[in-house]
Design a protein around this motif. Structure first.
Motif: not given
Length: 137
Positions: A124-137
Motif C-alpha cells: 500500500a502507498n499511504f501518503v499524508v500531505k500538509g505542512i512539515c514542522s520545519n516549514c510551520k516555524k
C-alpha cells in the motif's frame, strides 16, 4: 563510518562497491526521502544508469524502499535494519506541500485493509500531505 556502511551492505548481501558505499553514505545522511534527480545532483560526474542500478539493487535487497508521494518522482529512503518490506513493515509517508520534502513516519504503520475473501494484501502507498514542522516555524 565506512565500516558501518560496509556492514549495512554486507548484512543485506550487497557487494560493497565504491559507488554503493557512496550512495549509501548519502542516503544515510538524508533526513527525508530523496529522488533520483536529487541524488544525481550530489554525484554530478556519476553515470545516471549506475545510480539507478544502485538504487534498484538496494531496493531488491530491502535496504531502501521507494515512495510514490504524488509529486511525479519516486523517492527513496533507508529501511529499518529489521525491515523485510512486508506489509507489516509499511509505514505512512508525509509530503510537505510547502518545501516538497517527503518524510518517513516510521512510527505510523499503514492500516491493513479488511479485504473480501479471495483478496490478499501485499502493498500500500499511504501518503499524508500538509505542512512539515520545519516549514510551520
Amino acid at each position: 563510518m565506512k565500516k558501518e556502511i560496509d556492514n549495512k551492505l554486507n548484512l543485506k548481501n550487497i557487494n560493497p562497491t565504491a559507488m554503493r558505499q557512496l550512495v549509501l553514505q548519502v542516503l544515510t545522511e538524508q533526513k527525508t526521502a530523496i529522488s533520483l534527480p536529487e541524488l544525481e545532483q550530489k554525484f554530478e560526474k556519476a553515470d545516471k544508469a549506475t545510480l539507478y542500478r544502485t538504487l534498484k539493487t538496494f531496493q531488491e535487497h530491502q535496504l531502501i524502499h521507494s515512495i510514490e508521494d504524488g509529486s511525479g518522482s519516486l523517492r527513496y529512503a533507508l529501511c529499518e535494519d529489521f525491515c523485510t518490506c512486508e506489509p507489516e513493515h509499511l509505514h505512512v509517508h508525509f509530503l510537505c506541500n510547502k518545501c516538497g520534502k517527503t518524510y518517513c513516519m516510521k512510527d505510523l504503520p499503514v492500516p491493513q485493509p479488511d479485504l473480501p475473501n479471495g483478496f490478499e494484501f501485499s502493498s500500500a502507498n499511504f501518503v499524508v500531505k500538509g505542512i512539515c514542522s520545519n516549514c510551520k516555524k
